[in-house]
Write an enzyme that holds these catalytic residues in place. Sequence first.
Site, PDB file in Angstrom:
ATOM      1  CE1 TYR A 150      29.309  22.306  -7.324  1.00  0.00           C
ATOM      2  CE2 TYR A 150      31.168  21.076  -8.213  1.00  0.00           C
ATOM      3  CZ  TYR A 150      30.368  22.202  -8.216  1.00  0.00           C
ATOM      4  OH  TYR A 150      30.630  23.214  -9.108  1.00  0.00           O
ATOM      5  CE  LYS A 154      27.604  22.524 -10.779  1.00  0.00           C
ATOM      6  NZ  LYS A 154      27.122  23.708 -11.503  1.00  0.00           N
TER       7      LYS A 154
END
Length: 329
Positions: A150, A154
């Site tokens: 994640y 990002k």
Amino acid sequence: MVRILVIGGGGMVGGKLAERLAVTGLNGRLPQQLVLLDLSYPKTGTAYGDRRIGDLTVSGISESLAAERFDVIFHLAAIVSGEAEQDFSKGWQVNLMSVWHFLEALRREHEASSGSYRPRLVFASTTGVYGPPIDGPVDDARICEPRSSYGAQKVCAEMLIGDFSRKGFVDGVSLRLPTICVRPGRANAAASSFFSNIIREPLNGSEAVLPVARDFRHMHASPRSAAGFFTHAAELDTVRLEGRRALNMPSLTCSVGEQIEALREIAGTETVKLIREQPDPFVESIVSSWPREFAAERAEALGFTAEKDFREIINIYIEDELHVTPAPG
């Protein structure tokens, strides 16, 4: 008048943002058009804006949205940390490749307009862009070395937005959010969801599981502050960013034990007894790789603000979601 798109408008922060935009607008101007895009929307609560069902990973969606040439675009859509870690391919498709395709669609609109179309794009990023060793407050000049899929997704999206902004195709800002707490509704698959669960569920008379030790420290801001972060970023003179378009947002840092004691002060010992300690190595492995505290002097100098006391965060949940006026003090 301004035309606004909120991608991920069906989520909790997206809903709070849509309400704020519909009621107060940007720079004192109510939106001429407010469009929300998501896979679904809550069945309860007041609906704000034109709610559309759609998925940026589906061919043609990015192009059709870009062709509408919104003035301001908020990008909040993502699959959350726990799910991104467990489903590697889906995480990269949703959290990065869809961003690339959408930026490419915006670039083509910019070029078709002979350079006159350049939307403000505000992107929701995360503390997870950083990784260990964590040796104190982390400022937004620190090198990003995430230890989760994640976080990697990002930070890659942040870099895309920075480069598309440098080339003048969009005018982007990436906001590295603390954990947003206390979140209303059901728990989601985010590794950080327990920070809200241990407050929300006991306040609603239900048991909550605490998967980490009480001395675990983390940073927080309320949903009300999160909506404020996004609207402020949309109104910001981005020349002041001097090309550094990712910002650590203000937050307060406390231990889980301090969260629980704040809950005890507000709601009593019987409420706190509904918290059950049950270690979860998977959750702990993710959240322990994140910073415990942001150094957000740069964002604060630009006018971003958040809470200073966890009791204030709990009282915001009580006021906004339980519709009870908190007791003074």
